[in-house]
Design a protein around this motif. Structure first.
Motif, short mmCIF file in Angstrom:
data_model
loop_
_atom_site.label_atom_id
_atom_site.label_comp_id
_atom_site.label_asym_id
_atom_site.label_seq_id
_atom_site.Cartn_x
_atom_site.Cartn_y
_atom_site.Cartn_z
N VAL A 1 46.15 47.60 38.22
CA VAL A 1 44.99 46.70 38.27
C VAL A 1 44.00 47.27 39.29
O VAL A 1 44.40 47.70 40.38
CB VAL A 1 45.42 45.27 38.69
N LEU B 1 48.27 39.03 41.67
CA LEU B 1 48.07 40.45 41.40
C LEU B 1 49.41 41.15 41.36
O LEU B 1 50.10 41.24 42.36
CB LEU B 1 47.19 41.10 42.47
N ILE C 1 47.35 40.93 35.82
CA ILE C 1 46.89 39.76 36.55
C ILE C 1 47.66 38.58 35.99
O ILE C 1 47.58 38.29 34.80
CB ILE C 1 45.37 39.56 36.37
N GLU D 1 42.74 44.66 34.37
CA GLU D 1 44.06 45.22 34.09
C GLU D 1 43.88 46.60 33.45
O GLU D 1 42.81 46.90 32.91
CB GLU D 1 44.83 44.30 33.15
N VAL E 1 42.09 45.95 45.96
CA VAL E 1 43.51 45.71 45.74
C VAL E 1 44.24 46.41 46.90
O VAL E 1 43.90 47.56 47.25
CB VAL E 1 43.96 46.29 44.38
#
Length: 185
Positions: free
Chosen positions: A88, A115, A120, A146, A169
């Motif tokens: 992701v 996450l 997701i 994704e 992320v």
């Protein structure tokens, strides 16, 4: 892909996994403050009728193509963003400080199972929303995708700002998944 990018991808995935499994809580603040929609110095959601051009962004594991962006001050751009990686990834336009403020919020999403490395989890997002009052976010300056998915952003840039695009992320920014937005007259 160069060996340094492969190493970056491996390090980013390892850092994400290590942070997730350590139970390390970096922040417990509310989610949404780091995306920057409250700070219009970074620009504003663009009017699709005023788009001057489209820029295609491809997200790989821990790098983007293109690596930087040249934008005219006040220009409205349609970004077509595709996640070609195995994890992701996010494409988020903000200042470096705003990205830094947002990363603990992304960590919190990871800690709550929203996450996962390659997806997701919308059920976990609903549970997080119910228990904490916030879960998934939908901000105009950001798209979270994704692997294999695509999304769009239409954004009008300001006249002066020190901006970058980044993936927040956990572990991805730190391994190099960010680039400069160069604004010119």
């Amino acid at each position: 892909m160069s060996s340094s990018r492969i190493l970056g991808a491996v390090l980013g995935a390892s850092l994400s996994f290590a942070l997730l499994t350590s139970g390390l809580a970096l922040a417990a603040g509310s989610h949404g403050g780091g995306h920057g929609m409250h700070d219009m110095k970074i620009g504003k959601p663009g009017d699709p009728a005023k788009v001057s051009r489209t820029i295609e962004i491809t997200m790989y594991d821990n790098y983007y193509e293109p690596e930087s962006l040249d934008i005219k001050e006040g220009e409205t751009i349609r970004f077509v963003v595709r996640n070609a990686g195995e994890f992701v990834h996010e494409f988020n336009i903000a200042t470096a400080a705003m990205h830094e403020a947002h990363r603990p919020e992304m960590m919190m999403m990871m800690e709550h199972g929203v996450l996962e490395p390659d997806r997701i989890n919308l059920e976990a997002a609903k549970a997080m929303q119910a228990s904490m009052g916030h879960g998934m976010h939908n901000e105009a300056n950001s798209v979270l995708l994704e692997p294999g998915k695509s999304g769009e952003i239409v954004w009008t840039f300001p006249k002066h700002a020190d901006l970058e695009f980044a993936c927040n992320v956990p572990g991805h920014y730190e391994t190099g998944m960010h680039g400069k937005v160069k604004l010119s007259h």
